[in-house]
Write an enzyme that holds these catalytic residues in place. Structure first.
Site, PDB file in Angstrom:
ATOM      1  CB  SER A 261      38.080 -13.845  -8.584  1.00  0.00           C
ATOM      2  OG  SER A 261      39.481 -13.900  -8.514  1.00  0.00           O
ATOM      3  N   GLY A 262      39.486 -11.068  -8.300  1.00  0.00           N
ATOM      4  CA  GLY A 262      40.409 -10.185  -8.983  1.00  0.00           C
ATOM      5  C   GLY A 262      41.335 -10.918  -9.919  1.00  0.00           C
ATOM      6  CG  ASP A 263      44.464 -13.708 -11.098  1.00  0.00           C
ATOM      7  OD1 ASP A 263      44.271 -14.190 -12.230  1.00  0.00           O
ATOM      8  OD2 ASP A 263      45.592 -13.376 -10.702  1.00  0.00           O
ATOM      9  CG  ASP A 264      42.869 -16.883 -14.093  1.00  0.00           C
ATOM     10  OD1 ASP A 264      42.448 -16.058 -14.926  1.00  0.00           O
ATOM     11  OD2 ASP A 264      44.050 -17.287 -14.064  1.00  0.00           O
ATOM     12  CB  SER A 295      37.091 -12.621 -12.916  1.00  0.00           C
ATOM     13  OG  SER A 295      38.422 -12.192 -12.705  1.00  0.00           O
TER      14      SER A 295
END
Length: 478
Positions: A261-264, A295
């Protein structure tokens, strides 16, 4: 968001994983004739259905170019008449099925994706109707508008809903949305991939989900939620592509999932500032186990930062993170109010990480100026044990709030091996209280070492743990 340094090797790992998974999907599509399901398929679900239909029965064309939004809606509307007669399942057969947003409007319903099926999200904004902002958030999270785009797959006020497959794929085609976000061209919040509201008995399982415009899986204001066997992939620099976000949900089980992911990878939420406080619906009784995350700029599991309805009784075990910025990160701020308490985690393995233990009180983004600066969050009863981490930059960054100390922090049996260039200050602690036991490197003075302390982990079972799946078949016909 703060950018970590030295994690770019994860870009290579993420790319290899994505190519392997997507390459397998692409090859599978040619194995079966488009639109056909030659053999009976079997899958596990909370409930089986008496009636069944193919998406192609409603005029859908799986060529990746023909828009099938009307076909999905027609199929779901037609099958809704069976809700009180054993329920119904809609089978998405082999092919590439382009569609805009569609609603699951009937209870006792299954959406099943064949292993060679790919649902492609339309890149036309007009295919995503505007819906109201969530009452626990008050406003949208992107742009300046009060509305938000409907999720690709959306449902509300439902009972007994299954979204599953034999590892079929849903592709959000999110790049066009990410570009608009970066360029400041959004007036409304981007679509999520799957969002179910005000519902009970939900299963989302055995799917590959890629490139969501924003959050991937967002069960909200719901209970008895089972999320299982998902592979979720997005570029590690894509904005806000959280993997799984249980939001004001009770009795939820997340297991056997893999997220890049690019976030959590997982973000546990319950509303934003005064809106979340007023709505008052916590996330509680949550189990996360056998979970893997990549991530580089975010958390394996985040609690918050929108936690103004409260987060309580979260149980995490057997978690692996590779090239990820932090382990379990508690994210809160002045104005959030509510609480994060009774958090338990054990058997976590981390490789290449900036922060292993991270609690921050500095998430100061607010929905508007109406938040209450006297609404202080309560953070207590945080228990971590049996942790092994290698190639770590900081062991811990634990920051409470003056006059609102975060208490009851317990860390036991944790071995942290540092990177070649670690920070000199390994434990950055302020306004906290608790204990450590058998932890390396030695902790800060606010977490004194105690001998033979074993941090708590509940021994009771939650109701969602006793939900057993049935073996279902696609042979039933409408």
């Amino acid at each position: 968001m703060e950018r970590s340094i030295g994690f770019r090797a994860s870009d290579v790992i993420q790319t290899i994983l994505a190519v392997l998974v997507l390459g397998t999907v692409s090859l599978r599509v040619v194995e079966c004739k488009q639109g056909s399901v030659p053999d009976a398929l079997h899958y596990s679900a909370i409930n089986c259905r008496k009636h069944s239909a193919l998406l192609t029965d409603f005029g859908a064309v799986g060529d990746g170019k023909t828009l099938n939004t009307k076909a999905f809606k027609a199929a779901i509307d037609s099958l809704s008449k069976y809700a009180s007669d054993g329920g119904a399942q809609l089978i998405v057969p082999p092919g590439k099925w382009l569609t805009g947003s569609f609603n699951l409007t009937s209870s006792h319903f299954t959406l099943f994706l064949h292993k060679d099926a790919i649902i492609l999200a339309s890149q036309d904004e007009a295919e995503f109707p505007l819906v109201s902002t969530l009452p626990s958030y008050g406003i949208g999270r992107d742009g300046n508008g009060d509305g938000r785009f409907s999720s690709l797959i959306f449902g509300t006020n439902l009972t007994d809903i299954v979204i599953t497959g034999n590892n079929g794929t849903i592709d959000g085609q999110g790049k066009i949305w990410w570009d608009k976000f970066h360029q400041g061209q959004l007036n409304f919040t981007r679509p999520y991939m799957i969002e179910i509201l005000y519902s009970d008995n939900i299963q989302i399982s055995n799917l590959t989900l890629i490139n969501s415009p924003s959050w991937f899986v967002h069960p909200t204001y719901s209970s008895n939620v089972l999320i299982q066997g998902l592979t979720i992939l997005a570029p590690v620099d894509s904005p806000n592509t959280d993997g799984i976000d249980p939001d004001s949900c009770t009795n939820t089980r997340i297991e056997d999932c893999f997220v890049v992911s690019g976030d959590d990878c997982i973000a546990v939420k319950s509303g934003w500032d005064q809106y979340g406080i007023k709505f008052g619906m916590p996330t509680k009784h949550l189990i996360i186990r056998r979970f893997t995350c990549i991530s580089p700029d975010s958390a394996t599991i985040a609690l918050g930062s929108e936690m103004s309805g409260g987060i309580q009784d979260v149980r995490v075990e057997d978690v692996t993170a590779i090239n990820t910025q932090s382990g379990i990160r508690i994210k809160t701020a002045i104005g959030r109010g509510a609480y994060v308490k009774d958090i338990y985690a054990r058997r976590m393995t981390f490789t290449t990480m900036k922060y292993v233990f991270y609690i921050s009180s500095a998430y100061n983004q607010h929905p508007d100026t109406g938040f209450d600066p006297k609404a202080l969050p309560e953070v207590k009863g945080i228990n971590y044990k049996d942790v092994v981490a290698t190639n770590v930059t900081y062991t811990a960054r634990l920051e409470g709030i003056p006059n609102d100390h975060f208490t009851g922090i317990c860390i036991s049996n944790a071995t942290i091996s540092l990177s070649e260039m670690p920070k000199e200050l390994q434990w950055n602690c302020s306004n906290i209280a608790g204990v450590t036991s058998n932890v390396t490197p030695k902790s800060c003075n606010l977490l004194p070492e105690k001998e033979k302390v074993d941090c708590a982990f509940p021994e009771d079972r939650l109701p969602i743990e006793d939900v057993h799946l049935k073996t279902c078949s696609t042979t039933e016909t409408a």
